[in-house]
Motif scaffolding. Structure first.
Motif, mmCIF file in Angstrom:
data_model
loop_
_atom_site.group_PDB
_atom_site.id
_atom_site.type_symbol
_atom_site.label_atom_id
_atom_site.label_comp_id
_atom_site.label_asym_id
_atom_site.label_seq_id
_atom_site.Cartn_x
_atom_site.Cartn_y
_atom_site.Cartn_z
ATOM 1 N N ILE A 70 15.676 49.309 -60.095
ATOM 2 C CA ILE A 70 16.023 50.769 -61.183
ATOM 3 C C ILE A 70 17.373 50.278 -61.389
ATOM 4 C CG2 ILE A 70 16.301 52.885 -60.774
ATOM 5 C CD1 ILE A 70 13.493 52.586 -60.920
ATOM 6 N N ALA A 71 18.506 50.046 -61.066
ATOM 7 C CA ALA A 71 19.749 49.725 -61.593
ATOM 8 C C ALA A 71 19.993 48.386 -63.405
ATOM 9 C CB ALA A 71 20.783 48.370 -60.457
ATOM 10 N N VAL A 72 18.740 47.960 -62.873
ATOM 11 C CA VAL A 72 18.622 47.180 -64.467
ATOM 12 C C VAL A 72 17.421 47.611 -65.417
ATOM 13 C CG1 VAL A 72 19.999 45.281 -63.669
ATOM 14 C CG2 VAL A 72 17.103 45.168 -63.375
ATOM 15 N N TYR A 73 16.543 48.820 -65.214
ATOM 16 C CA TYR A 73 15.801 48.791 -65.615
ATOM 17 C C TYR A 73 15.935 49.877 -67.051
ATOM 18 C CZ TYR A 73 12.131 46.571 -63.201
ATOM 19 O OH TYR A 73 11.264 45.206 -62.298
ATOM 20 N N GLY A 74 17.341 50.375 -67.223
ATOM 21 C CA GLY A 74 17.891 50.865 -68.644
ATOM 22 C C GLY A 74 18.212 52.632 -67.980
ATOM 23 N N ALA A 75 19.676 52.599 -68.841
ATOM 24 C CA ALA A 75 20.117 53.433 -68.583
ATOM 25 C C ALA A 75 19.743 54.986 -68.891
ATOM 26 C CB ALA A 75 22.062 53.762 -69.382
ATOM 27 N N LEU A 81 16.631 41.133 -68.999
ATOM 28 C CA LEU A 81 17.171 41.810 -67.605
ATOM 29 C C LEU A 81 15.994 42.055 -66.844
ATOM 30 C CD1 LEU A 81 20.654 43.408 -67.845
ATOM 31 C CD2 LEU A 81 20.686 41.739 -66.285
ATOM 32 N N VAL A 82 15.381 42.536 -66.734
ATOM 33 C CA VAL A 82 13.788 43.230 -66.572
ATOM 34 C C VAL A 82 13.406 41.944 -66.079
ATOM 35 C CG1 VAL A 82 12.122 44.127 -66.615
ATOM 36 C CG2 VAL A 82 13.942 45.377 -67.742
ATOM 37 N N LEU A 83 13.359 41.312 -66.566
ATOM 38 C CA LEU A 83 12.354 39.815 -66.931
ATOM 39 C C LEU A 83 12.408 38.861 -65.859
ATOM 40 C CD1 LEU A 83 10.525 40.753 -69.178
ATOM 41 C CD2 LEU A 83 10.821 38.751 -70.079
ATOM 42 N N THR A 84 14.161 39.037 -65.962
ATOM 43 C CA THR A 84 15.230 38.387 -64.810
ATOM 44 C C THR A 84 14.455 39.121 -62.771
ATOM 45 O OG1 THR A 84 17.295 37.203 -66.372
ATOM 46 C CG2 THR A 84 17.917 37.367 -63.482
ATOM 47 N N ALA A 85 14.560 40.240 -63.283
ATOM 48 C CA ALA A 85 14.239 40.610 -61.763
ATOM 49 C C ALA A 85 12.825 40.346 -61.312
ATOM 50 C CB ALA A 85 14.289 42.588 -62.525
ATOM 51 N N LEU A 86 12.417 40.869 -61.985
ATOM 52 C CA LEU A 86 10.995 40.189 -62.014
ATOM 53 C C LEU A 86 10.754 38.697 -61.408
ATOM 54 C CD1 LEU A 86 8.888 42.748 -64.767
ATOM 55 C CD2 LEU A 86 8.800 43.202 -62.233
ATOM 56 N N LEU A 87 10.881 38.362 -62.082
ATOM 57 C CA LEU A 87 10.913 36.290 -61.425
ATOM 58 C C LEU A 87 11.975 35.953 -60.383
ATOM 59 C CD1 LEU A 87 11.345 34.639 -65.038
ATOM 60 C CD2 LEU A 87 9.343 34.774 -63.376
ATOM 61 N N GLU A 88 12.811 36.734 -60.148
ATOM 62 C CA GLU A 88 13.266 36.953 -58.592
ATOM 63 C C GLU A 88 13.074 37.359 -57.632
ATOM 64 O OE1 GLU A 88 15.918 35.054 -58.072
ATOM 65 O OE2 GLU A 88 16.812 34.280 -60.047
ATOM 66 N N THR A 89 12.264 38.812 -58.254
ATOM 67 C CA THR A 89 12.109 39.102 -56.662
ATOM 68 C C THR A 89 9.832 38.463 -56.180
ATOM 69 O OG1 THR A 89 13.217 41.346 -56.942
ATOM 70 C CG2 THR A 89 10.811 41.679 -56.006
ATOM 71 N N VAL A 90 9.311 38.693 -57.340
ATOM 72 C CA VAL A 90 7.832 37.889 -57.171
ATOM 73 C C VAL A 90 8.027 36.556 -56.615
ATOM 74 C CG1 VAL A 90 5.565 37.804 -57.959
ATOM 75 C CG2 VAL A 90 7.150 40.019 -58.466
ATOM 76 N N CYS A 91 9.166 35.502 -57.829
ATOM 77 C CA CYS A 91 9.052 34.388 -57.435
ATOM 78 C C CYS A 91 9.574 33.659 -56.524
ATOM 79 C CB CYS A 91 8.549 33.907 -58.664
ATOM 80 S SG CYS A 91 7.565 34.218 -60.407
ATOM 81 N N GLY A 92 10.965 34.590 -55.944
ATOM 82 C CA GLY A 92 11.968 33.773 -55.063
ATOM 83 C C GLY A 92 12.322 34.275 -53.943
ATOM 84 N N GLU A 93 13.551 35.042 -53.449
ATOM 85 C CA GLU A 93 13.492 36.256 -52.578
ATOM 86 C C GLU A 93 13.910 37.524 -53.180
ATOM 87 O OE1 GLU A 93 13.561 33.837 -49.654
ATOM 88 O OE2 GLU A 93 12.378 32.692 -50.711
#
Ligand code: ADP
Ligand code: MN
Ligand code: MN
Ligand code: MN
Length: 344
Positions: free
Chosen positions: A267-272, A328-340
């Motif tokens: 949520i912190a990077v999903y838009g102001a 940013l949103v795509l980074t977050a999705l990749l890090e959470t779903v594919c990473g740690e």
């Protein structure tokens, strides 16, 4: 020597929401070669990216499209902003996505983004064709996917934009009129992470630029009008190879559970100002809740009916606001779903 107009496009340093900037350089025709497009620079003190005493920022071309407005061999050039020493500028969110995209390349991730937006008259005060003063149009209910001059406002811009995206080589895959009058949506994808981000930013630039011709301004405010009017989101659809293959539904459910553990960080990077939109009403889940479900438009993550039926496919993250930065949103999705997990 043949020269062309190249429109260099970059994200500025405004906080909390970066805006697009661009300027024109006359260059030798680069053909299909990105490497043939020269680096450039700009005055970072005018874009909140530098101080006046040390103001130069560099522009590194990273992707380009045909320029559908100028036509011919002219191009639109998406750039990353770099420091004078060649390191990524602190505002350069694409550099971060590049790392994640490389790290998780073997997951073969695909993204499709639904960009909702609201049209305003040229001074940006009231939504397009809304009554002047304090009046409102008739309540919501008949505008979504409507047809007719009394149902939808501003279609001439949507048509021009779609055509321009197609000519540019942007992978736009659909458009629709939205629930609130003067609100619309276009979708891009499915594409790999960097392409999805680049195509969305280029499509946004074209929307604003074409709006100049028609005296219409497009805005990405997540909740343009308070009260019983829908907000504007940027639903982000996501799949990995494993999700698209037989038995993928299990992988999708596991991804949803993981996404629930990192709800706050996402949520912190999903838009102001997303708190004004994620109220639990108007097809959203409250900002402090996390739920996922099949076909549930009141959930944070929706598993489309077709995906549930087929047993594989993709998930739809409904939380991102219209003004989100896709890098940013795509980074977050990749890090959470594919990473740690995404640390913010
Ligand atoms: P909605 O029913 O939520 O309004 P839309 O038709 O507006 O859905 O958007 C669907 C989005 O899903 C599009 O952006 C499309 O590119 C994307 N999409 C389709 N298949 C996949 C996939 N396998 N992985 C990721 N995104 C996908
Ligand atoms: Mn949609
Ligand atoms: Mn929509
Ligand atoms: Mn959607």
């Amino acid at each position: 020597m043949k020269v062309i107009q190249a429109e260099y496009i970059w994200l500025d340093g405004q906080k909390p929401t970066a805006k697009l900037r661009s300027k024109t350089k006359i260059i030798e025709e680069p053909g299909r070669k990105l490497e043939a497009i020269p680096e450039w620079g700009f005055d970072g003190s005018s874009t909140e990216q530098a101080t006046g005493s040390f103001s130069d920022c560099a522009l590194f071309p990273v992707a380009f499209f045909k320029d559908p407005i100028r036509g011919g061999a002219n191009i639109l050039v998406m750039c990353e902003v770099m420091n004078p020493d060649g390191t990524p500028h602190s505002s350069n969110t694409r550099a971060r996505l590049t790392k994640a995209a490389e790290k998780y390349r073997n997951h073969d991730p695909l993204f499709g983004i639904e960009q909702e937006y609201t049209l305003y008259d040229k001074d940006g005060v009231r939504p397009l064709r809304w009554p002047e003063g304090s009046g409102f149009p008739a309540p919501q209910g008949r505008y979504y996917c409507g047809v007719g001059s009394d149902e939808v406002y501003g279609r001439e811009l949507i048509e021009a934009h779609t055509k321009a995206c197609l000519e540019a080589g942007i992978l736009i895959c659909g458009t629709n009129a939205e629930v609130m009058p003067a609100q619309w949506e276009f979708q891009v994808g499915p594409l790999g992470p960097l392409e999805a981000g680049d195509h969305l930013w280029a499509a946004r630039w074209l929307l604003y630029r074409l709006g100049e011709n028609l005296g219409i301004s497009a805005k990405l405010d997540p909740k343009p009008i308070a009260g019983d009017w829908n907000g504007a989101g940027a639903h982000t659809n996501f799949s990995t190879k494993a999700m698209r293959e037989n038995g993928g539904l299990k992988v999708i459910e596991a991804a949803c559970k993981k996404l629930g553990q990192f709800h706050k960080e996402h949520i912190a990077v999903y838009g102001a100002d997303n708190d004004r939109r994620l109220t639990g009403k108007h097809e959203t889940c409250g900002i402090n809740e996390f739920r996922y479900g099949v076909s549930d438009r009141g959930a944070s993550i929706r598993i489309p009916m077709a995906t549930a039926n087929a047993g594989c496919g993709y998930l739809e993250d409904r939380r991102p606001a219209a003004n989100m930065d896709p890098y940013l949103v795509l980074t977050a999705l990749l890090e959470t779903v594919c990473g740690e997990g995404f640390e913010g």
